[in-house]
Design a protein around this motif. Structure first.
Motif: not given
Length: 291
Positions: A151, A154, A232, A234, A238, A240-241
């Motif tokens: 992260f 971000l 970047s 999200l 995504d 990453r979730y």
């Protein structure tokens, strides 16, 4: 089964009737006058007399000066005290433990102590069960250092690798299935988007008034709402979730996020802050709310 951020991950879960109920809770940060300090724990061994973290771990750690030669071999002149023969002495007590043995012992101590700390702090409580009137799930999770790098892009204007870093996901239960697309689905998504942005803005305001940094992701563009520009993003689909407890379903033509209880009947937003997870206000969030 939804993916977990880490095994034994610290998290606080609350089910609420709406976003404004979550906003009302986080406003308690502004009125929380008690000084808060994060406790630091030291794990002490009972038998090996080691302290975690141990600076002597590894092959480059300081060696015993009485045994300067390879293989922990010493000479008579290097011994400060004469050798005393101890009959029936165990081999493990004659020579100091190897680095790998010492690493294993301290790792075991840390795991046992961390489990005890989490149990004493209430992190291992059973998660609450939503009622039919609950339309929102709010989950606060402590993001470990090993996952923070996912992260960092971000938030270029904030160093998330230092200090506390808490991820808060806000899932709103929807009336329509988000796998399809219709005018009703579009209207509901627009309504939920506006509700989330308004609620997340008020939550960030409450956290900032209490002296913490906070920002959230705009679901419409995947960018931080308050932070500086970044390439970047999200989005809600995504990968990453998955690390935050959700599943991403590939429908072929598109992807959709799945909630562990509501499936594809969910609209998910994400908020980040350096307010620690064990702050009393966040811990109180998991208490049953009053209707």
């Amino acid at each position: 089964m939804a993916a977990q951020l880490l095994i034994g991950q610290r998290r606080v879960v609350a089910y609420l009737p709406c976003v404004q109920a979550a906003v009302g809770h986080f406003r308690k940060f502004s009125s929380h006058n008690k000084p808060y300090h994060t406790e630091h724990y030291i794990v002490e061994a009972t038998n090996t007399q080691t302290v975690w973290p141990d600076t002597n771990l590894g092959p480059f750690g300081p060696q015993d000066r009485r045994f300067p030669l390879p293989g922990l071999v010493g000479t008579n002149s290097s011994l400060q005290q004469p050798f005393k023969h101890q009959p029936h002495a165990e081999p493990d007590r004659v020579l100091p433990p190897l680095a790998v043995e010492r690493h294993y012992q301290i790792t075991e101590q840390f795991i046992i102590s961390s489990e005890q700390i989490e149990a004493d702090s209430g992190y291992l409580k059973e998660p609450p069960i939503p009622t039919p009137s609950d339309m929102l799930e709010c989950v606060a999770q402590d993001c470990p250092h090993i996952l923070r790098k996912d992260f960092t892009d971000l938030f270029p204007g904030h160093d998330i690798m230092e200090g506390a870093f808490t991820v808060i996901t806000i899932s709103q239960r929807t009336q329509h299935d988000m796998t399809g697309w219709s005018s009703q689905v579009e209207i509901e998504r627009e309504t939920l988007l506006a509700t989330f942005i308004q609620g997340a803005t008020e939550i960030c305001d409450a956290l900032q008034q209490a002296g913490y940094w906070a920002d959230f992701i705009d679901p419409s563009c995947g960018k931080p709402y308050r932070g500086p520009h970044t390439n970047s993003s999200l989005f809600e689909t995504d990968e990453r979730y998955r690390k935050l407890g959700f599943e991403i379903e590939d429908l072929g033509c598109c992807k959709v996020i799945q909630h562990h209880l509501w499936g594809t009947h969910a609209y998910v937003g994400c908020l980040f802050t350096n307010a620690p997870l064990d702050h009393p206000v966040i811990q109180q969030m998991q208490q049953p709310h009053k209707s």
